[in-house]
Design a protein around this motif. Sequence first.
Motif, PDB file in Angstrom:
ATOM      1  N   PHE A 158      -1.751  42.124  17.481  1.00  0.00           N
ATOM      2  CA  PHE A 158      -0.372  42.586  17.348  1.00  0.00           C
ATOM      3  C   PHE A 158       0.283  42.705  18.718  1.00  0.00           C
ATOM      4  CE2 PHE A 158       2.861  45.981  16.346  1.00  0.00           C
ATOM      5  CZ  PHE A 158       3.678  45.149  15.613  1.00  0.00           C
ATOM      6  N   ASP A 159      -0.472  43.142  19.736  1.00  0.00           N
ATOM      7  CA  ASP A 159       0.065  43.157  21.105  1.00  0.00           C
ATOM      8  C   ASP A 159       0.495  41.757  21.527  1.00  0.00           C
ATOM      9  OD1 ASP A 159       0.318  45.668  22.221  1.00  0.00           O
ATOM     10  OD2 ASP A 159      -1.597  45.628  23.281  1.00  0.00           O
ATOM     11  N   LEU A 160      -0.363  40.779  21.274  1.00  0.00           N
ATOM     12  CA  LEU A 160      -0.026  39.397  21.627  1.00  0.00           C
ATOM     13  C   LEU A 160       1.203  38.942  20.858  1.00  0.00           C
ATOM     14  CD1 LEU A 160      -0.602  36.644  22.939  1.00  0.00           C
ATOM     15  CD2 LEU A 160      -2.227  36.203  21.063  1.00  0.00           C
ATOM     16  N   ALA A 161       1.276  39.262  19.572  1.00  0.00           N
ATOM     17  CA  ALA A 161       2.415  38.830  18.764  1.00  0.00           C
ATOM     18  C   ALA A 161       3.708  39.475  19.225  1.00  0.00           C
ATOM     19  CB  ALA A 161       2.162  39.160  17.290  1.00  0.00           C
ATOM     20  N   VAL A 162       3.655  40.739  19.654  1.00  0.00           N
ATOM     21  CA  VAL A 162       4.860  41.394  20.172  1.00  0.00           C
ATOM     22  C   VAL A 162       5.370  40.649  21.397  1.00  0.00           C
ATOM     23  CG1 VAL A 162       5.710  43.486  21.303  1.00  0.00           C
ATOM     24  CG2 VAL A 162       4.386  43.660  19.190  1.00  0.00           C
ATOM     25  N   LEU A 163       4.465  40.300  22.316  1.00  0.00           N
ATOM     26  CA  LEU A 163       4.885  39.504  23.475  1.00  0.00           C
ATOM     27  C   LEU A 163       5.505  38.186  23.029  1.00  0.00           C
ATOM     28  CD1 LEU A 163       4.983  38.793  26.502  1.00  0.00           C
ATOM     29  CD2 LEU A 163       2.600  37.977  26.275  1.00  0.00           C
ATOM     30  N   LEU A 164       4.873  37.497  22.106  1.00  0.00           N
ATOM     31  CA  LEU A 164       5.377  36.194  21.661  1.00  0.00           C
ATOM     32  C   LEU A 164       6.697  36.315  20.912  1.00  0.00           C
ATOM     33  CD1 LEU A 164       2.051  34.511  20.492  1.00  0.00           C
ATOM     34  CD2 LEU A 164       3.308  34.102  22.612  1.00  0.00           C
ATOM     35  N   SER A 165       6.973  37.481  20.309  1.00  0.00           N
ATOM     36  CA  SER A 165       8.244  37.651  19.604  1.00  0.00           C
ATOM     37  C   SER A 165       9.428  37.607  20.564  1.00  0.00           C
ATOM     38  CB  SER A 165       8.245  38.963  18.807  1.00  0.00           C
ATOM     39  OG  SER A 165       8.355  40.097  19.648  1.00  0.00           O
ATOM     40  N   TYR A 166       9.196  37.967  21.813  1.00  0.00           N
ATOM     41  CA  TYR A 166      10.251  37.902  22.833  1.00  0.00           C
ATOM     42  C   TYR A 166      10.325  36.523  23.496  1.00  0.00           C
ATOM     43  CZ  TYR A 166      10.032  43.077  22.896  1.00  0.00           C
ATOM     44  OH  TYR A 166      10.047  44.412  22.573  1.00  0.00           O
ATOM     45  N   TRP A 167       9.328  35.684  23.275  1.00  0.00           N
ATOM     46  CA  TRP A 167       9.140  34.452  24.043  1.00  0.00           C
ATOM     47  C   TRP A 167       9.984  33.329  23.417  1.00  0.00           C
ATOM     48  CZ3 TRP A 167       5.719  35.085  28.189  1.00  0.00           C
ATOM     49  CH2 TRP A 167       5.529  33.957  28.995  1.00  0.00           C
ATOM     50  N   ILE A 168      11.242  33.246  23.819  1.00  0.00           N
ATOM     51  CA  ILE A 168      12.163  32.268  23.262  1.00  0.00           C
ATOM     52  C   ILE A 168      12.026  30.950  24.023  1.00  0.00           C
ATOM     53  CG2 ILE A 168      14.595  31.804  22.748  1.00  0.00           C
ATOM     54  CD1 ILE A 168      13.225  34.143  21.194  1.00  0.00           C
ATOM     55  N   GLU A 169      12.067  29.838  23.280  1.00  0.00           N
ATOM     56  CA  GLU A 169      11.930  28.513  23.865  1.00  0.00           C
ATOM     57  C   GLU A 169      13.254  27.750  23.761  1.00  0.00           C
ATOM     58  OE1 GLU A 169       8.628  26.754  21.824  1.00  0.00           O
ATOM     59  OE2 GLU A 169       7.170  28.103  22.772  1.00  0.00           O
ATOM     60  N   PRO A 170      13.469  26.735  24.599  1.00  0.00           N
ATOM     61  CA  PRO A 170      14.757  26.027  24.615  1.00  0.00           C
ATOM     62  C   PRO A 170      15.175  25.445  23.270  1.00  0.00           C
ATOM     63  CG  PRO A 170      13.504  25.482  26.584  1.00  0.00           C
ATOM     64  CD  PRO A 170      12.582  26.283  25.698  1.00  0.00           C
ATOM     65  N   GLY A 188      12.342  40.524  34.464  1.00  0.00           N
ATOM     66  CA  GLY A 188      13.122  40.605  33.242  1.00  0.00           C
ATOM     67  C   GLY A 188      13.413  39.215  32.704  1.00  0.00           C
ATOM     68  N   ALA A 189      14.700  38.917  32.507  1.00  0.00           N
ATOM     69  CA  ALA A 189      15.094  37.617  31.965  1.00  0.00           C
ATOM     70  C   ALA A 189      14.889  36.494  32.967  1.00  0.00           C
ATOM     71  CB  ALA A 189      16.556  37.659  31.520  1.00  0.00           C
ATOM     72  N   THR A 190      14.853  36.848  34.252  1.00  0.00           N
ATOM     73  CA  THR A 190      14.641  35.851  35.307  1.00  0.00           C
ATOM     74  C   THR A 190      13.609  36.390  36.291  1.00  0.00           C
ATOM     75  OG1 THR A 190      16.440  36.746  36.676  1.00  0.00           O
ATOM     76  CG2 THR A 190      17.017  35.003  35.111  1.00  0.00           C
ATOM     77  N   VAL A 191      13.022  35.486  37.044  1.00  0.00           N
ATOM     78  CA  VAL A 191      12.077  35.889  38.082  1.00  0.00           C
ATOM     79  C   VAL A 191      12.868  36.301  39.320  1.00  0.00           C
ATOM     80  CG1 VAL A 191      10.174  35.147  39.561  1.00  0.00           C
ATOM     81  CG2 VAL A 191      10.305  34.330  37.195  1.00  0.00           C
ATOM     82  N   PRO A 212      19.969  28.560  18.953  1.00  0.00           N
ATOM     83  CA  PRO A 212      20.745  29.027  20.114  1.00  0.00           C
ATOM     84  C   PRO A 212      21.050  30.513  20.100  1.00  0.00           C
ATOM     85  CG  PRO A 212      21.616  26.944  19.315  1.00  0.00           C
ATOM     86  CD  PRO A 212      20.574  27.373  18.331  1.00  0.00           C
ATOM     87  N   ALA A 213      21.257  31.095  18.925  1.00  0.00           N
ATOM     88  CA  ALA A 213      21.581  32.523  18.875  1.00  0.00           C
ATOM     89  C   ALA A 213      20.457  33.377  19.450  1.00  0.00           C
ATOM     90  CB  ALA A 213      21.868  32.936  17.434  1.00  0.00           C
ATOM     91  N   LEU A 214      19.220  32.882  19.405  1.00  0.00           N
ATOM     92  CA  LEU A 214      18.089  33.650  19.920  1.00  0.00           C
ATOM     93  C   LEU A 214      18.036  33.672  21.438  1.00  0.00           C
ATOM     94  CD1 LEU A 214      15.326  32.444  17.450  1.00  0.00           C
ATOM     95  CD2 LEU A 214      16.559  34.604  17.406  1.00  0.00           C
ATOM     96  N   HIS A 215      18.739  32.747  22.075  1.00  0.00           N
ATOM     97  CA  HIS A 215      18.696  32.674  23.527  1.00  0.00           C
ATOM     98  C   HIS A 215      19.301  33.911  24.173  1.00  0.00           C
ATOM     99  CE1 HIS A 215      18.086  28.033  23.876  1.00  0.00           C
ATOM    100  NE2 HIS A 215      17.393  28.558  22.889  1.00  0.00           N
ATOM    101  N   GLU A 216      20.103  34.671  23.412  1.00  0.00           N
ATOM    102  CA  GLU A 216      20.687  35.898  23.951  1.00  0.00           C
ATOM    103  C   GLU A 216      19.645  36.991  24.153  1.00  0.00           C
ATOM    104  OE1 GLU A 216      24.499  37.488  22.568  1.00  0.00           O
ATOM    105  OE2 GLU A 216      24.500  35.855  21.096  1.00  0.00           O
ATOM    106  N   LEU A 217      18.488  36.883  23.530  1.00  0.00           N
ATOM    107  CA  LEU A 217      17.484  37.946  23.598  1.00  0.00           C
ATOM    108  C   LEU A 217      17.079  38.221  25.044  1.00  0.00           C
ATOM    109  CD1 LEU A 217      15.709  39.865  21.973  1.00  0.00           C
ATOM    110  CD2 LEU A 217      14.006  38.043  21.825  1.00  0.00           C
TER     111      LEU A 217
END
Length: 361
Positions: free
Chosen positions: A255-267, A123-126, A271-276
């Motif tokens: 579109f599958d790749l883009a869906v994965l990347l839509s969740y892929w938040i970077e530092p 999930g959010a962590t390994v 900051p509001a996106l880090h909650e995802l």
Amino acid sequence: MTGVDPRFRPPETTIAQPWDRVAAELARHGLHLDTDVAPRQFAGGLANLNYLVSVNGSPAVLRRPPPGPSAEGANDMAREWRVLRQLGAGYPLAPRGVHFCTDTDVLGAQFQVLEYRDGVTVGATVPPALAAAEPAGADSVPGRLTATLLAAMAALHALDPASVGLGDLGRPEGFLGRQVEGWARRAAAVYPDGPPAAARAVIGWLRAAVVDVPAGEARLIHGDLKFDNMLVAPGTLAPVAVLDWDMTTRGDPLFDLAVLLSYWIEPDDPPALHELRQVPSLEPGFPRREQVAAGYFAAAGRPPAELGFHLALARLRLAIAWMQLYRRFAGDPVAGPRYAGFARIADAVLGWTADLTAARP
């Protein structure tokens, strides 16, 4: 199936099912629900409900939609059942279907019983069980997990749908345009006073920029292929299964790749996106979005492609889906705390996406 296990919900938050009716339904079809083994609800997932049960002496998974009406295109057990009955012949990571119940009097909705596969999700962590995986040369655990997920995605996209009897699934012609209009409808439905300005801006940009799937390039797409929908073996990180096939169709594999990347938040994202926090991309060692995209193109054996349109569409989808979940569950006394921040996340994703599309030609 006893003891404390983080994979499962505690009893006080488990959504009960009428297991006597399930047992009767299975018995009518020559299957035995082992009632001396208590079913346990898996903790993962944001909508569909999944339970570890025992059928004919072996572990299995009962899977059903959440209570109440489903959003457009969501929680489609019949679609998932059809896909899983066919897909295993060409895609070994697809669990086998055991039973499909169309009688909504049993649970109030259609449901499935699927093959159980033993593995760990991320999930959010390994999880510690994976962080301690055996070394494989110089490859880090984050790098290996990412490569495994991208290889599973590329293998699905390489499969000829007709070879597994799914050559007529969905309508690939005009797929991306229908996605734009579908999420525009959902946006109108989920905001009672009308979609916010950011949503209107993104939808307008997408309508002007929409493209179609190139002829011959439509493939089976999963619709939500991220780490928590893949099981891996703790010791080796080898893939065990890909889960959650209720949105599968034929369409544009990007579109599958883009869906994965839509969740892929970077530092350095807002900051509001880090909650995802749907994937562990903020943890040390995980690649950046452009590296993930490059890894997919290498695994798929295809040249890199421009993803601006696909990413904007995937982020619109993410934001509206999060608002749907917020509207549906925020007032629930059991589920509510989990979804309380989803409206704020949706607003952040929409604002960010509107800013990015405004900066594009």
